[in-house]
Design an enzyme around this catalytic site. Structure first.
Site, PDB file in Angstrom:
ATOM      1  N   LYS A 297      23.075 -44.301  74.206  1.00  0.00           N
ATOM      2  CA  LYS A 297      23.658 -45.651  74.134  1.00  0.00           C
ATOM      3  C   LYS A 297      25.089 -45.590  74.613  1.00  0.00           C
ATOM      4  CE  LYS A 297      22.398 -49.792  72.571  1.00  0.00           C
ATOM      5  NZ  LYS A 297      21.046 -50.371  72.519  1.00  0.00           N
TER       6      LYS A 297
ATOM      7  N   LYS B 205      13.127 -44.793  69.059  1.00  0.00           N
ATOM      8  CA  LYS B 205      12.387 -45.884  69.701  1.00  0.00           C
ATOM      9  C   LYS B 205      11.550 -45.378  70.877  1.00  0.00           C
ATOM     10  CE  LYS B 205      15.005 -49.514  69.764  1.00  0.00           C
ATOM     11  NZ  LYS B 205      16.008 -50.510  70.203  1.00  0.00           N
TER      12      LYS B 205
ATOM     13  N   SER C 211      11.828 -51.469  80.590  1.00  0.00           N
ATOM     14  CA  SER C 211      12.850 -50.726  81.344  1.00  0.00           C
ATOM     15  C   SER C 211      12.220 -49.456  81.929  1.00  0.00           C
ATOM     16  CB  SER C 211      13.998 -50.314  80.423  1.00  0.00           C
ATOM     17  OG  SER C 211      15.025 -51.268  80.460  1.00  0.00           O
TER      18      SER C 211
ATOM     19  N   THR D 178      11.957 -57.742  75.569  1.00  0.00           N
ATOM     20  CA  THR D 178      12.254 -57.379  74.172  1.00  0.00           C
ATOM     21  C   THR D 178      11.550 -58.373  73.250  1.00  0.00           C
ATOM     22  OG1 THR D 178      14.375 -56.486  74.830  1.00  0.00           O
ATOM     23  CG2 THR D 178      14.124 -57.044  72.504  1.00  0.00           C
TER      24      THR D 178
HETATM   25  P1  NAD Z   1      22.999 -61.440  73.320  1.00  0.00           P
HETATM   26  O1  NAD Z   1      24.414 -61.135  73.527  1.00  0.00           O
HETATM   27  O2  NAD Z   1      22.204 -61.978  74.465  1.00  0.00           O
HETATM   28  O3  NAD Z   1      22.834 -62.458  72.092  1.00  0.00           O
HETATM   29  C1  NAD Z   1      23.364 -62.270  70.821  1.00  0.00           C
HETATM   30  C2  NAD Z   1      23.196 -63.569  70.059  1.00  0.00           C
HETATM   31  O4  NAD Z   1      23.581 -63.383  68.700  1.00  0.00           O
HETATM   32  C3  NAD Z   1      24.066 -64.700  70.597  1.00  0.00           C
HETATM   33  O5  NAD Z   1      23.311 -65.891  70.586  1.00  0.00           O
HETATM   34  C4  NAD Z   1      25.183 -64.804  69.561  1.00  0.00           C
HETATM   35  O6  NAD Z   1      25.743 -66.091  69.496  1.00  0.00           O
HETATM   36  C5  NAD Z   1      24.400 -64.458  68.312  1.00  0.00           C
HETATM   37  N1  NAD Z   1      25.224 -64.076  67.165  1.00  0.00           N
HETATM   38  C6  NAD Z   1      26.283 -63.234  67.125  1.00  0.00           C
HETATM   39  N2  NAD Z   1      26.753 -63.174  65.858  1.00  0.00           N
HETATM   40  C7  NAD Z   1      25.978 -64.006  65.101  1.00  0.00           C
HETATM   41  C8  NAD Z   1      25.958 -64.391  63.735  1.00  0.00           C
HETATM   42  N3  NAD Z   1      26.830 -63.889  62.878  1.00  0.00           N
HETATM   43  N4  NAD Z   1      25.005 -65.256  63.318  1.00  0.00           N
HETATM   44  C9  NAD Z   1      24.100 -65.769  64.181  1.00  0.00           C
HETATM   45  N5  NAD Z   1      24.064 -65.434  65.491  1.00  0.00           N
HETATM   46  C10 NAD Z   1      24.997 -64.575  65.931  1.00  0.00           C
HETATM   47  O7  NAD Z   1      22.363 -60.102  72.755  1.00  0.00           O
HETATM   48  P2  NAD Z   1      20.831 -59.680  72.771  1.00  0.00           P
HETATM   49  O8  NAD Z   1      20.580 -58.858  73.968  1.00  0.00           O
HETATM   50  O9  NAD Z   1      19.974 -60.853  72.462  1.00  0.00           O
HETATM   51  O10 NAD Z   1      20.853 -58.670  71.525  1.00  0.00           O
HETATM   52  C11 NAD Z   1      20.695 -59.116  70.186  1.00  0.00           C
HETATM   53  C12 NAD Z   1      20.224 -57.968  69.338  1.00  0.00           C
HETATM   54  O11 NAD Z   1      19.010 -57.470  69.867  1.00  0.00           O
HETATM   55  C13 NAD Z   1      21.191 -56.774  69.308  1.00  0.00           C
HETATM   56  O12 NAD Z   1      21.140 -56.171  68.051  1.00  0.00           O
HETATM   57  C14 NAD Z   1      20.626 -55.839  70.352  1.00  0.00           C
HETATM   58  O13 NAD Z   1      20.992 -54.499  70.145  1.00  0.00           O
HETATM   59  C15 NAD Z   1      19.145 -56.088  70.135  1.00  0.00           C
HETATM   60  N6  NAD Z   1      18.319 -55.693  71.279  1.00  0.00           N
HETATM   61  C16 NAD Z   1      18.406 -56.349  72.476  1.00  0.00           C
HETATM   62  C17 NAD Z   1      17.619 -55.931  73.527  1.00  0.00           C
HETATM   63  C18 NAD Z   1      17.620 -56.650  74.852  1.00  0.00           C
HETATM   64  O14 NAD Z   1      16.817 -56.272  75.734  1.00  0.00           O
HETATM   65  N7  NAD Z   1      18.458 -57.634  75.059  1.00  0.00           N
HETATM   66  C19 NAD Z   1      16.751 -54.851  73.371  1.00  0.00           C
HETATM   67  C20 NAD Z   1      16.678 -54.223  72.131  1.00  0.00           C
HETATM   68  C21 NAD Z   1      17.471 -54.664  71.090  1.00  0.00           C
END
Ligand code: NAD
Length: 408
Positions: free
Chosen positions: A101, A89, A342, A185
């Site tokens: 990570k 990335k 970031s 993001t």
């Molecule tokens: P978060 O914890 O804020 O949110 C996760 C969400 O997914 C929650 O709403 C949860 O209820 C939901 N969830 C969990 N299991 C589920 C299911 N089976 N079906 C439907 N919804 C479900 O996390 P986030 O930061 O939003 O991260 C989400 C994804 O994005 C991850 O894969 C993470 O690695 C990726 N990501 C996040 C960021 C960031 O800056 N936050 C950056 C890059 C990638």
């Protein structure tokens, strides 16, 4: 996603990218793995030993960079996969960083604020010697927040005895966070989606969208897209989903979630499986890995899948979606907005000079669109899927740096 699956992907890439076995083996070898344990003292006085991981996968392009996840399913294999993707990335987005990570194997739901604080500080106590603003820079990920970054920063600075805000990103603004970071993001994903829709000859205001996951990535994407005039017909969280063919009012869904802790019950309830199979223009998996698999890929009707989550489409599903003519915009670009901003946060920390939100967003757009275009052009020219094109561009840059360093 398992590291085995990543190995398979790279084996595929070897032929397409004419990589040597040595190069593939180099790309698949993590530089440093730190596995530790620490004790969490719970509020009731009981003690629990927690496992903590930090994988510094590749640092040819600069200090390693990547989030820390608090989740009960965290293990070394998962952290390794996520760290590998971070290396691709940062490379694809032309950042001066490698990839890393971290994670703690713990179920954060049901923990008190004070317990979360002790876990955050505990992680830093065992990892402090391995991280640093010019070594390895963590950030938030699943179930880790700006408040958690604040505790981690404070613990690190206490250990080092000086102010070093560039050790961690995703911090609250008052502690050196960047304007625009909280939704970056999602914003990066939206910029890329706009470019992809343009290529598909479709306007965002005419697009129907379903979003799985309503956390940092998914919820902000829903808000940005809703404000831009797209029709979000379904959103979901870990408890289930809400569907309205006429489009959901995202402000009202968010208020409902704040009140009831879930999006269910706001409109017609849908399961995650039903959401994934909706007849929409764009499907955005924004929860956890391996959501679209060989079992359900045939049901996907969207024309574009924007991977805001990391690893939501398995390699088997990738092939099935490609066969159906569905464009999967790979995670290493679709969700790179987070690490890009970031990086801006870190630059601002190192300078001690802070930018306005407008400037951050303008820079983000300028940083994420060129890699999208390069990926799209390579995929059209060589008839590769977008992920293969993205992996080739990213691995090429890493290998170039590694060769100049005399490592391969
Ligand atoms: P978060 O914890 O804020 O949110 C996760 C969400 O997914 C929650 O709403 C949860 O209820 C939901 N969830 C969990 N299991 C589920 C299911 N089976 N079906 C439907 N919804 C479900 O996390 P986030 O930061 O939003 O991260 C989400 C994804 O994005 C991850 O894969 C993470 O690695 C990726 N990501 C996040 C960021 C960031 O800056 N936050 C950056 C890059 C990638």
């Amino acid at each position: 996603m398992s590291f085995d699956a990543i190995q398979k992907r790279l084996n595929d890439l070897q032929t397409k990218g004419k990589l040597t076995e040595k190069e593939v083996s180099y790309l698949l070898t993590p530089k440093r793995i730190h596995q530790k344990e620490f004790t969490l003292e719970k509020d009731d006085g009981s003690k629990e030993t927690l496992k903590a991981y930090r994988v510094q996968f590749n640092d040819d392009l600069g200090p390693t960079k990547g989030g820390i996840r608090f989740h009960h399913e965290v293990d070394l294999d998962e952290v390794k996969s996520l760290a590998f993707w971070m290396a691709l990335k940062t490379s694809l987005s032309n950042l001066p960083y490698g990839g890393g990570k971290g994670g703690v194997e713990v179920d954060p739901k049901g923990l008190s604020e004070t317990e979360l604080e002790r876990i955050s500080r505990g992680f830093i106590q065992v990892m402090a010697e391995h991280i640093g603003p010019t070594k390895d820079i963590p950030a938030p990920d699943v179930y880790t927040t700006p408040q958690i970054m604040a505790w981690m920063l404070d613990e690190y600075e206490k250990i080092k005895g000086e102010h070093l805000p560039g050790v961690i990103t995703g911090k609250p603004l008052v502690l050196g966070g960047s304007k625009g970071r909280s939704y970056s993001t999602a914003q990066g994903g939206v910029y890329v989606l706009e470019a992809a829709l343009k290529h598909a000859g479709k306007k965002l205001t005419e697009a129907t969208i379903a979003i799985q996951g309503f956390g940092n990535a998914g919820m902000h994407a829903a808000h940005i897209l809703h404000k831009l005039g797209a029709k979000i017909v379904a959103v979901s969280d870990s408890k289930g989903g809400a569907y309205d063919a006429n489009g959901l009012d995202i402000e009202a869904v968010t208020a409902h979630k704040e009140k009831t802790r879930s999006v269910i019950g706001y409109a017609k309830d849908v399961t995650t499986e039903e959401l994934l199979a909706l007849d929409v223009d764009v499907l955005i998996p924004a929860a956890l890995a391996e959501t679209i698999t060989a079992k359900n890929a045939a049901n996907v009707k969207a024309k574009i899948v924007l991977e805001l989550a990391n690893g939501p489409v398995t390699p088997e599903a990738d092939k099935l979606l490609y066969g159906k003519g569905i464009n999967v915009i790979p995670d290493i670009l679709a969700n790179a907005g987070g690490v890009i901003v970031s990086y801006y946060e870190w630059v601002q920390n190192q300078m001690g000079y802070y930018w306005e939100e407008e400037e951050v967003l303008e820079k983000l757009k300028k940083q994420i669109i060129p890699p999208y275009n390069t990926m799209y052009e390579l995929s059209s020219k060589e008839k590769f899927d977008l992920r293969t094109a993205a992996y080739l561009i990213a691995t090429k840059r890493i290998l170039e740096a590694a060769k100049l360093r005399g490592r391969v």
